[in-house]
Design a protein around this motif. Structure first.
Motif, PDB file in Angstrom:
ATOM      1  N   ASP A 157     -15.609   5.936  23.439  1.00 50.04           N
ATOM      2  CA  ASP A 157     -15.968   4.598  22.996  1.00 50.04           C
ATOM      3  C   ASP A 157     -17.462   4.418  22.752  1.00 50.04           C
ATOM      4  O   ASP A 157     -17.916   3.328  22.441  1.00 50.04           O
ATOM      5  N   PHE A 158     -18.236   5.512  22.885  1.00 49.08           N
ATOM      6  CA  PHE A 158     -19.693   5.378  22.760  1.00 49.08           C
ATOM      7  C   PHE A 158     -20.078   4.816  21.388  1.00 49.08           C
ATOM      8  O   PHE A 158     -20.942   3.978  21.261  1.00 49.08           O
ATOM      9  N   ARG A 159     -19.394   5.294  20.338  1.00 49.64           N
ATOM     10  CA  ARG A 159     -19.674   4.771  19.008  1.00 49.64           C
ATOM     11  C   ARG A 159     -18.430   4.212  18.335  1.00 49.64           C
ATOM     12  O   ARG A 159     -18.522   3.505  17.362  1.00 49.64           O
ATOM     13  N   GLY A 160     -17.255   4.568  18.845  1.00 42.25           N
ATOM     14  CA  GLY A 160     -16.033   4.177  18.181  1.00 42.25           C
ATOM     15  C   GLY A 160     -15.786   2.688  18.155  1.00 42.25           C
ATOM     16  O   GLY A 160     -15.037   2.189  17.317  1.00 42.25           O
ATOM     17  N   ARG A 161     -16.447   1.951  19.068  1.00 50.59           N
ATOM     18  CA  ARG A 161     -16.164   0.515  19.123  1.00 50.59           C
ATOM     19  C   ARG A 161     -16.742  -0.223  17.921  1.00 50.59           C
ATOM     20  O   ARG A 161     -16.388  -1.348  17.656  1.00 50.59           O
ATOM     21  N   ASP A 162     -17.671   0.385  17.199  1.00 50.69           N
ATOM     22  CA  ASP A 162     -18.239  -0.222  15.999  1.00 50.69           C
ATOM     23  C   ASP A 162     -18.266   0.841  14.906  1.00 50.69           C
ATOM     24  O   ASP A 162     -19.113   1.742  14.926  1.00 50.69           O
ATOM     25  N   GLN A 163     -17.349   0.714  13.957  1.00 51.44           N
ATOM     26  CA  GLN A 163     -17.182   1.762  12.964  1.00 51.44           C
ATOM     27  C   GLN A 163     -18.428   1.963  12.104  1.00 51.44           C
ATOM     28  O   GLN A 163     -18.694   3.070  11.648  1.00 51.44           O
ATOM     29  N   TYR A 164     -19.202   0.892  11.874  1.00 52.53           N
ATOM     30  CA  TYR A 164     -20.379   1.059  11.024  1.00 52.53           C
ATOM     31  C   TYR A 164     -21.405   1.989  11.660  1.00 52.53           C
ATOM     32  O   TYR A 164     -22.236   2.576  10.971  1.00 52.53           O
ATOM     33  N   CYS A 165     -21.352   2.141  12.998  1.00 54.27           N
ATOM     34  CA  CYS A 165     -22.277   3.067  13.648  1.00 54.27           C
ATOM     35  C   CYS A 165     -22.003   4.515  13.219  1.00 54.27           C
ATOM     36  O   CYS A 165     -22.891   5.366  13.281  1.00 54.27           O
ATOM     37  N   LEU A 166     -20.763   4.793  12.820  1.00 50.27           N
ATOM     38  CA  LEU A 166     -20.402   6.153  12.418  1.00 50.27           C
ATOM     39  C   LEU A 166     -20.951   6.503  11.040  1.00 50.27           C
ATOM     40  O   LEU A 166     -20.904   7.667  10.631  1.00 50.27           O
ATOM     41  N   LYS A 167     -21.471   5.507  10.319  1.00 53.52           N
ATOM     42  CA  LYS A 167     -21.975   5.773   8.969  1.00 53.52           C
ATOM     43  C   LYS A 167     -23.313   6.507   8.984  1.00 53.52           C
ATOM     44  O   LYS A 167     -23.743   7.049   7.975  1.00 53.52           O
ATOM     45  N   GLY A 168     -23.988   6.507  10.113  1.00 55.79           N
ATOM     46  CA  GLY A 168     -25.285   7.180  10.190  1.00 55.79           C
ATOM     47  C   GLY A 168     -26.420   6.208  10.394  1.00 55.79           C
ATOM     48  O   GLY A 168     -26.240   5.112  10.945  1.00 55.79           O
ATOM     49  N   LEU A 169     -27.605   6.591   9.938  1.00 59.69           N
ATOM     50  CA  LEU A 169     -28.802   5.787  10.156  1.00 59.69           C
ATOM     51  C   LEU A 169     -28.839   4.575   9.233  1.00 59.69           C
ATOM     52  O   LEU A 169     -28.108   4.491   8.245  1.00 59.69           O
ATOM     53  N   ILE A 170     -29.703   3.641   9.578  1.00 62.72           N
ATOM     54  CA  ILE A 170     -29.940   2.470   8.730  1.00 62.72           C
ATOM     55  C   ILE A 170     -30.452   2.933   7.367  1.00 62.72           C
ATOM     56  O   ILE A 170     -31.309   3.819   7.282  1.00 62.72           O
ATOM     57  N   THR A 171     -29.949   2.330   6.309  1.00 55.76           N
ATOM     58  CA  THR A 171     -30.386   2.697   4.958  1.00 55.76           C
ATOM     59  C   THR A 171     -31.267   1.641   4.314  1.00 55.76           C
ATOM     60  O   THR A 171     -32.030   1.939   3.397  1.00 55.76           O
ATOM     61  N   LYS A 172     -31.168   0.381   4.800  1.00 58.85           N
ATOM     62  CA  LYS A 172     -31.935  -0.688   4.167  1.00 58.85           C
ATOM     63  C   LYS A 172     -32.094  -1.858   5.127  1.00 58.85           C
ATOM     64  O   LYS A 172     -31.205  -2.143   5.930  1.00 58.85           O
ATOM     65  N   ILE A 173     -33.217  -2.544   5.014  1.00 53.49           N
ATOM     66  CA  ILE A 173     -33.464  -3.783   5.747  1.00 53.49           C
ATOM     67  C   ILE A 173     -33.818  -4.853   4.729  1.00 53.49           C
ATOM     68  O   ILE A 173     -34.691  -4.658   3.876  1.00 53.49           O
ATOM     69  N   SER A 174     -33.134  -5.990   4.790  1.00 57.68           N
ATOM     70  CA  SER A 174     -33.304  -7.042   3.785  1.00 57.68           C
ATOM     71  C   SER A 174     -34.656  -7.731   3.914  1.00 57.68           C
ATOM     72  O   SER A 174     -35.404  -7.532   4.874  1.00 57.68           O
TER      73      SER A 174
ATOM     74  N   GLY B 179     -46.527 -15.822  16.008  1.00 61.33           N
ATOM     75  CA  GLY B 179     -46.154 -17.228  16.021  1.00 61.33           C
ATOM     76  C   GLY B 179     -45.087 -17.598  15.000  1.00 61.33           C
ATOM     77  O   GLY B 179     -44.540 -18.699  15.056  1.00 61.33           O
ATOM     78  N   TYR B 180     -44.790 -16.687  14.070  1.00 63.57           N
ATOM     79  CA  TYR B 180     -43.703 -16.897  13.112  1.00 63.57           C
ATOM     80  C   TYR B 180     -42.471 -16.138  13.581  1.00 63.57           C
ATOM     81  O   TYR B 180     -42.567 -15.008  14.091  1.00 63.57           O
ATOM     82  N   LEU B 181     -41.308 -16.743  13.382  1.00 65.61           N
ATOM     83  CA  LEU B 181     -40.044 -16.128  13.785  1.00 65.61           C
ATOM     84  C   LEU B 181     -39.293 -15.706  12.522  1.00 65.61           C
ATOM     85  O   LEU B 181     -38.913 -16.551  11.697  1.00 65.61           O
ATOM     86  N   LEU B 182     -39.082 -14.398  12.363  1.00 65.37           N
ATOM     87  CA  LEU B 182     -38.448 -13.845  11.170  1.00 65.37           C
ATOM     88  C   LEU B 182     -37.182 -13.088  11.566  1.00 65.37           C
ATOM     89  O   LEU B 182     -37.127 -12.453  12.633  1.00 65.37           O
ATOM     90  N   ALA B 183     -36.180 -13.127  10.680  1.00 62.06           N
ATOM     91  CA  ALA B 183     -34.936 -12.386  10.913  1.00 62.06           C
ATOM     92  C   ALA B 183     -34.556 -11.641   9.639  1.00 62.06           C
ATOM     93  O   ALA B 183     -34.829 -12.122   8.514  1.00 62.06           O
ATOM     94  N   TYR B 184     -33.924 -10.463   9.797  1.00 61.88           N
ATOM     95  CA  TYR B 184     -33.560  -9.583   8.684  1.00 61.88           C
ATOM     96  C   TYR B 184     -32.121  -9.090   8.852  1.00 61.88           C
ATOM     97  O   TYR B 184     -31.638  -8.919   9.969  1.00 61.88           O
ATOM     98  N   GLU B 185     -31.455  -8.805   7.729  1.00 59.34           N
ATOM     99  CA  GLU B 185     -30.154  -8.161   7.751  1.00 59.34           C
ATOM    100  C   GLU B 185     -30.337  -6.646   7.738  1.00 59.34           C
ATOM    101  O   GLU B 185     -31.190  -6.133   7.009  1.00 59.34           O
ATOM    102  N   VAL B 186     -29.518  -5.943   8.530  1.00 58.75           N
ATOM    103  CA  VAL B 186     -29.577  -4.482   8.587  1.00 58.75           C
ATOM    104  C   VAL B 186     -28.392  -3.903   7.834  1.00 58.75           C
ATOM    105  O   VAL B 186     -27.250  -4.330   8.030  1.00 58.75           O
ATOM    106  N   LYS B 187     -28.642  -2.923   6.957  1.00 55.94           N
ATOM    107  CA  LYS B 187     -27.595  -2.279   6.167  1.00 55.94           C
ATOM    108  C   LYS B 187     -27.454  -0.816   6.559  1.00 55.94           C
ATOM    109  O   LYS B 187     -28.438  -0.132   6.809  1.00 55.94           O
ATOM    110  N   PHE B 188     -26.190  -0.333   6.599  1.00 54.73           N
ATOM    111  CA  PHE B 188     -25.923   1.065   6.943  1.00 54.73           C
ATOM    112  C   PHE B 188     -25.440   1.827   5.711  1.00 54.73           C
ATOM    113  O   PHE B 188     -24.936   1.248   4.763  1.00 54.73           O
TER     114      PHE B 188
END
Length: 461
Positions: A177-194, A452-461
């Motif tokens: 279950d180390f990675r199986g609980r989230d299938q997107y983790c099996l895709k590899g490293l992050i490919t893009k950050i929005s 002092g600014y709060l920013l958020a980004y989407e992570v893509k695999f």
């Protein structure tokens, strides 16, 4: 010259004469033989030659002294330059990189490693554990040869030990279950950050340039699953003792209906927070405890605080190993993170030469204790990094590019012990400094506290 003549004509250099005199014209007349008192010309010339030789020698000596005076500053500069160049090697010498290795201590460390790998192998007994067992046997043979030949390569042995330790830790984390609980983790490293999908000034104002924020990070949490939080460092941008929580995204964006928690009586209390990079995980806040090598857990319901000391030789705190790269973020020594696999602590140790160390944290709800279950050592110098975060058991590190952009450039996978320093994922920002950067597995977003600014980004695999 007169003194020389007197010396030459002194009685010691002639013979006295005794003669009879005659009275003549009222005067005494004596015959004297001056041939016996002849001037010592040869001696005079010899002494004169010696004087001339001394003058030449003195002139030569004076010239050498003048040349030495001219060269002395240059010699001093060379010595200072060599001393400066030697300092890094003296550090390595003191840290045990180039000194004679203590075989007894090495033997103890290797024996512990043999015990750990044997235990892992007895449980899993797969191809990887068999390979590790063979490698540790080979390392034991090499160490035995060291004792025989007294030929020691400290750096090579330490690197091999680091690799084997990390491999043993990775074996422990291989359960299904180390990675199986989230299938997107099996895709590899992050490919893009929005680009930023959230941009907001901290509810405490821009004057609080250091702190952390985000969404509650535990995936199976029900009561607070939609909660957002902000934790500013209220004293000198280094220490804090309060937490603000909003029940949902709408309240957070409007800065209304919040609840403040005080987890220490003052910013200098032993239970206060030091440095940014905290995380709200479930109903507890995890953070770096004041001036210590500890991680604290503050329970929002019971107000109880538990702590655990991070493993390693010379764990950095009190601004010893902060995030830097371009400009150091004060007291950012210990970074607490969360991802799909749980909680993590990122820090550096003297024993790992200031390089990043990754430790996995676990909360035992039955025993009410916070523990460290696994630890990996990387080869990435922490002060060469502007920040770091965890995703799917992989540590990602960033570096400063310019005032409007950071870049994810490095990844370390705890499940394989593999490093990748070829990444180039840009991160846009509003201000220059990055106080904290944390990933949230519930919505796959990155949260940045950006002066002092709060920013958020989407992570893509």
């Amino acid at each position: 010259m007169l003194l020389l003549l007197l010396l030459l004509l002194a009685p010691g250099h002639s013979q006295a004469q005794r003669v009879s005199g005659l009275r003549r014209n009222g005067s005494c007349v004596c015959p004297v033989d001056f041939s016996r008192w002849s001037f010592p010309a040869l001696k005079y010339e010899a002494v004169l030659q010696q004087i001339q030789t001394c003058e030449v020698s003195l002139d030569s000596l004076q010239e050498q002294v003048e040349l030495s005076n001219q060269d002395l500053p240059r010699f001093q500069d060379v010595v200072q330059n060599i001393t400066a160049r030697l300092e890094p090697y003296q550090y390595l010498h003191h840290q045990g990189l180039y000194t004679a290795l203590s075989l007894r201590l090495l033997g103890q460390e290797l024996s512990q490693l043999e015990t750990d790998i044997t235990a892992v192998h007895s449980q899993l007994n797969n191809e990887q554990t068999q390979k590790l067992s063979k490698e540790v046997v080979k390392l034991r043979t090499d160490v035995d040869k060291m004792q025989m030949s007294n030929t020691i390569n400290m750096k090579t042995v330490k690197e091999k030990l680091r690799y084997l330790k990390n491999s043993a830790e990775s074996c422990k984390s291989i359960p299904k279950d180390f990675r199986g609980r989230d299938q997107y983790c099996l895709k590899g490293l992050i490919t893009k950050i929005s680009d930023p999908v959230i941009s907001k000034i901290s509810p405490h104002g821009k004057n609080f340039i250091s702190g952390s924020w985000g969404k509650q990070a535990q995936k199976n949490e029900e009561e607070m699953k939609n909660s957002y939080w902000v934790q500013p460092l209220v004293h000198n941008h280094i220490w804090g003792n309060t937490l603000r929580v909003y029940q949902n995204y709408e309240d957070f964006m409007a800065s209304v209906n919040h609840k403040d928690f005080t987890f220490a009586p003052s910013h200098s209390h032993k239970n206060s927070n030091e440095g940014p990079n905290t995380v709200l995980y479930g109903e507890a806040l995890y953070y770096h405890c004041f001036r210590s090598a500890d991680v604290c857990r503050y329970d929002l319901k019971s107000n109880a605080i538990e702590r655990v000391t991070l493993p390693g030789s010379g764990v950095g705190f009190n601004n010893k190993f902060p995030y830097c790269y371009y400009d150091c973020r004060a007291n950012s020594d210990i970074d607490v993170e969360a991802d799909e696999t749980g909680l993590w602590a990122l820090y550096a140790t003297v024993g790992n030469h200031g390089n990043l160390v990754v430790s996995r944290l676990e909360w035992d709800s039955d025993a009410k204790t916070l523990n460290v279950s696994q630890t990996w050592e990387t080869r990435l110098f922490k002060k060469a990094v502007s920040n770091a975060f965890m995703v799917c058991g992989v540590m990602y590190a960033t570096r400063y590019v310019d005032e409007n952009r950071e870049e994810v450039f490095y990844a370390f996978d705890t499940s394989t012990d593999r490093e990748d320093n070829t990444l180039a994922l840009p991160l846009e920002k509003v201000a220059k400094g990055v106080a904290s950067l944390s990933y949230n597995p519930t919505n796959k977003q990155l949260y940045m506290y950006n002066d002092g600014y709060l920013l958020a980004y989407e992570v893509k695999f």
